[in-house]
Design an enzyme around this catalytic site. Structure first.
Site, PDB file in Angstrom:
ATOM      1  N   PHE A   1      13.549  -1.301  -2.381  1.00 41.69           N
ATOM      2  CA  PHE A   1      14.581  -1.545  -1.358  1.00 41.69           C
ATOM      3  C   PHE A   1      15.170  -2.954  -1.486  1.00 41.69           C
ATOM      4  CE2 PHE A   1      11.422   1.152   1.200  1.00 41.69           C
ATOM      5  CZ  PHE A   1      11.881   2.319   0.625  1.00 41.69           C
TER       6      PHE A   1
ATOM      7  N   ASP B   1       1.723   6.420  -2.884  1.00 42.29           N
ATOM      8  CA  ASP B   1       3.054   6.759  -2.351  1.00 42.29           C
ATOM      9  C   ASP B   1       3.949   7.413  -3.403  1.00 42.29           C
ATOM     10  OD1 ASP B   1       2.613   6.068   0.234  1.00 42.29           O
ATOM     11  OD2 ASP B   1       3.580   4.104   0.135  1.00 42.29           O
TER      12      ASP B   1
ATOM     13  N   SER C   1       3.242  -4.788   5.987  1.00 45.72           N
ATOM     14  CA  SER C   1       3.120  -4.572   4.542  1.00 45.72           C
ATOM     15  C   SER C   1       3.407  -5.833   3.744  1.00 45.72           C
ATOM     16  CB  SER C   1       4.085  -3.473   4.087  1.00 45.72           C
ATOM     17  OG  SER C   1       3.765  -2.258   4.697  1.00 45.72           O
TER      18      SER C   1
ATOM     19  N   HIS D   1       5.038  -4.356  -3.353  1.00 46.98           N
ATOM     20  CA  HIS D   1       4.801  -2.967  -3.757  1.00 46.98           C
ATOM     21  C   HIS D   1       5.568  -2.593  -5.026  1.00 46.98           C
ATOM     22  CE1 HIS D   1       3.128  -3.113   0.199  1.00 46.98           C
ATOM     23  NE2 HIS D   1       2.858  -1.835   0.275  1.00 46.98           N
TER      24      HIS D   1
ATOM     25  N   ARG E   1       0.591  -9.756  -2.299  1.00 44.81           N
ATOM     26  CA  ARG E   1       1.474  -9.854  -1.121  1.00 44.81           C
ATOM     27  C   ARG E   1       0.881 -10.790  -0.064  1.00 44.81           C
ATOM     28  NH1 ARG E   1       0.349  -4.261   2.158  1.00 44.81           N
ATOM     29  NH2 ARG E   1      -1.637  -3.797   1.193  1.00 44.81           N
TER      30      ARG E   1
ATOM     31  N   GLU F   1      18.456  -2.535   4.843  1.00 44.49           N
ATOM     32  CA  GLU F   1      18.273  -3.582   3.838  1.00 44.49           C
ATOM     33  C   GLU F   1      19.595  -4.211   3.412  1.00 44.49           C
ATOM     34  OE1 GLU F   1      17.085  -0.462   3.603  1.00 44.49           O
ATOM     35  OE2 GLU F   1      14.932  -0.738   3.938  1.00 44.49           O
TER      36      GLU F   1
ATOM     37  N   ARG G   1       0.970  -4.559  -4.151  1.00 45.18           N
ATOM     38  CA  ARG G   1       0.173  -4.048  -3.039  1.00 45.18           C
ATOM     39  C   ARG G   1      -1.341  -4.124  -3.252  1.00 45.18           C
ATOM     40  NH1 ARG G   1      -1.640   1.383  -1.694  1.00 45.18           N
ATOM     41  NH2 ARG G   1      -1.898   1.539   0.568  1.00 45.18           N
TER      42      ARG G   1
END
Lengths: 283, 322
Positions: free
Chosen positions: B91, B125, B45, B117, B18, B66, B175
């Protein structure tokens, strides 16, 4: 384009209504009800209010842009686009037929002049129009962006994401119109999902809201759009609540959701056309 | 284990992919004034902060919305802007599939959907955020280009390359900090597979984080006298069928490796190519029809069978089927 009188605009509208009915009739499919209800609006927009270029460039720099969010009322848009020179009027006869650019719901894949994005799946057009309006701001382009939505469409969640965003980002070069005909496929909006008070909802979201009380009266529609235009550039997005009647212009179609998505038969078409003078010549 | 192996590619540094996206976006933003950024409340993020700071007039915070972000991006693209949307991969795809389908893919809008991610390596998560279906969803959309780079440098190069490519793109990255083993000055060619290691017994087609696992697997196989070819498939669509067929014509069997479900991923794309042209044994390394769970990236890759050990096992299985 030369400024047209109310009478001249009404003549165009009569022809547009004939186009809508004949298009839907010939393929026995399509959405005549709200198309007829929005005829004055589209006519006023394309023949009077918008600065636009029928040679059509996708980027639309330095011209007003229009987006149709409730894409199922494509017949009225196709008629008005062709009648204002975007493509030949004769092409209206290809509506909803195989290999046509005039898809059931508007599409860009077929490169139809005047259409900048596909619509039909509801709730997306307001976001697109806001994005286009923000691009104009980045470019220092002072022209406006218009978008039309349905009232039933207000049930989609994305609309409210967009409404929040437009106020937050002060998108004040945008005029959104809601076709407030109080009908949706399954019946009156009041029964299906009560919209209660759209003015209060949008005002509380930070918009400037006006009502066009008679959305099927050409003079009122033009005045409503003029007023909306005068309210742009003041830090808030502008909403025009356009009160219309579905099926307006045809006595047996008016004011009911019955004609949302069905076509007239031969007899009904003849009956309807008899009520609408042929002013510019049928396609 | 990897320290004792004679790897054909080595690394001196580790970074998250990322960050490759964030740095690439900043660099291409400086070169191309049409590049605009959008983010749905995940600027940190997605590493989009530097771009936002340098180009505030070209950056739009959309809040946690989104669907609206995809529409705004489509609208911005009409005038010639090149919007890069940023949010997590789940998303960026499933949540907004219809918006992407109608307003971006069908409408042929020049929007770059940048998704962080992705996959199991999101880690702690858990399954709600570990999307393992996104490559499949996105590759099914006509007009969509789908890219899944393998490390920081390749992600940075890919980010800059997609700005110059006309049309909708799905760019997937992740990530965790991960070895940087590809060159900083690489040229990223969309749709062009990269043969990283020559071999003759079996081909390993890998994408994303699993390219590094494939590099390790090649060394492990070599110790056992098995010569593996490693091909980096950074572009899932359009797929470089020529490179795939050329390699399998030589090796006669293959393994696909991806941080994704078997269903609809890179493995399926390769299987389609092989079955139509040169049916050869193919073994999948991926997730077998399940959701993920919480854990460290390393633990998850091991539990779900997505590491070098599993690539080695799959390669031997493919070889045995020749």
């Amino acid at each position: 384009m030369e400024k047209k009188s109310t009478e001249q605009l009404q003549e165009v509208a009569s022809q547009v209504r004939r186009d809508i009915l004949r298009m839907v009739h010939q393929v026995q499919s399509g959405h005549p009800g709200a198309s007829l209800g929005c005829t004055e609006f589209f006519t006023a927009l394309y023949f009077d209010q918008m600065k636009h270029d029928n040679s059509f460039k996708m980027e639309g720099k330095n011209e007003d842009l229009f987006f149709l969010s409730n894409g199922h009322i494509s017949p009225v848009w196709y008629s008005v686009l062709s009648r204002s020179g975007y493509f030949p009027v004769s092409e209206l006869s290809t509506f909803r037929k195989l290999n046509s650019r005039l898809q059931g719901h508007p599409a860009t894949e077929e490169h139809l002049p005047g259409v900048r994005i596909a619509s039909g799946s509801l709730g997306q057009g307001l976001s697109v129009a806001i994005g286009a309006a923000q691009a104009k701001k980045i470019d220092g382009d002072d022209q406006l962006v218009y978008v039309l939505m349905g009232d039933g469409e207000q049930e989609e969640g994305q609309i409210w994401e967009a409404a929040m965003y437009a106020a937050h980002w002060k998108v004040d070069n945008l005029i959104a119109t809601i076709d407030l005909n109080r009908q949706q496929i399954d019946g009156p909006t009041e029964k299906i999902m009560n919209l209660i008070d759209l003015r209060a909802k949008y005002e509380s979201f930070g918009w400037t809201v006006i009502d066009t009380e008679n959305g099927n009266d050409m003079k009122s529609v033009v005045e409503g759009l003029e007023k909306a235009k005068s309210l742009t550039g003041q830090g808030k997005p502008v909403l025009n609540l356009l009160h219309t009647e579905m099926g307006f212009g045809v006595d047996f179609m008016v004011g009911t959701h019955k004609w949302h998505g069905i076509a007239p038969n031969d007899e009904q078409l003849a009956d309807a056309l008899a009520q609408l003078p042929e002013t510019l010549g049928d396609y | 284990m990897e320290k004792t192996l004679d790897l054909k590619f080595n690394y001196t540094d580790k970074k998250d992919t990322r960050s490759g996206f964030g740095d690439g976006l900043l660099e291409i933003g400086r070169k191309n004034p049409n590049v605009v950024g959008l983010c749905a409340d995940l600027i940190g993020s997605l590493k989009m902060g530097a771009f936002q700071k340098e180009f505030p007039e070209r950056f739009f915070q959309t809040g946690i919305a989104e669907a609206n972000m995809m529409g705004i991006a489509a609208g911005l693209s009409i005038s010639g802007k090149i919007p890069f949307t940023g949010t997590f991969a789940n998303f960026s795809t499933g949540r907004v599939y219809d918006q992407i389908r109608q307003s971006i893919a069908y409408s042929e809008k020049n929007v770059k959907i940048c998704a962080s991610h992705a996959g199991l390596t999101l880690g702690e998560d858990g399954a709600t955020h570990q999307i393992l279906e996104d490559l499949g969803m996105m590759k099914m959309l006509p007009n969509m280009t789908v890219i899944n780079p393998c490390d920081y440098n390749q992600t940075k190069a890919a980010t800059m390359a997609i700005a110059e490519h006309e049309g909708p793109v799905y760019l997937r990255f992740g990530r965790p900090v991960w070895p940087i083993f590809t060159p900083a000055d690489q040229k990223f060619e969309i749709g062009k597979a990269w043969k990283m290691i020559d071999g003759k017994d079996v081909t390993i087609f890998a994408t994303g984080h699993l390219v590094w696992e494939a590099v390790i697997a090649e060394a492990m196989l070599r110790e056992e006298g098995i010569s593996a070819e490693v091909i980096n498939i950074h572009t899932i669509k359009p797929l470089d069928e020529e490179a795939i067929l050329e390699s399998v014509a030589k090796t006669g069997c293959a393994v696909s490796a991806e941080e994704h479900q078997y269903n609809g991923g890179l493995g399926d794309s390769i299987a389609q190519t092989l079955i139509r042209n040169n049916p050869a044994p193919l073994e999948y390394v991926g997730v077998d029809d399940s959701f993920g769970e919480s854990g460290t990236p390393t633990q998850l890759l091991e539990k779900y069978g997505l590491n070098a050990d599993n690539i080695v096992k799959a390669a031997k299985k493919a070889l045995a089927r020749k």
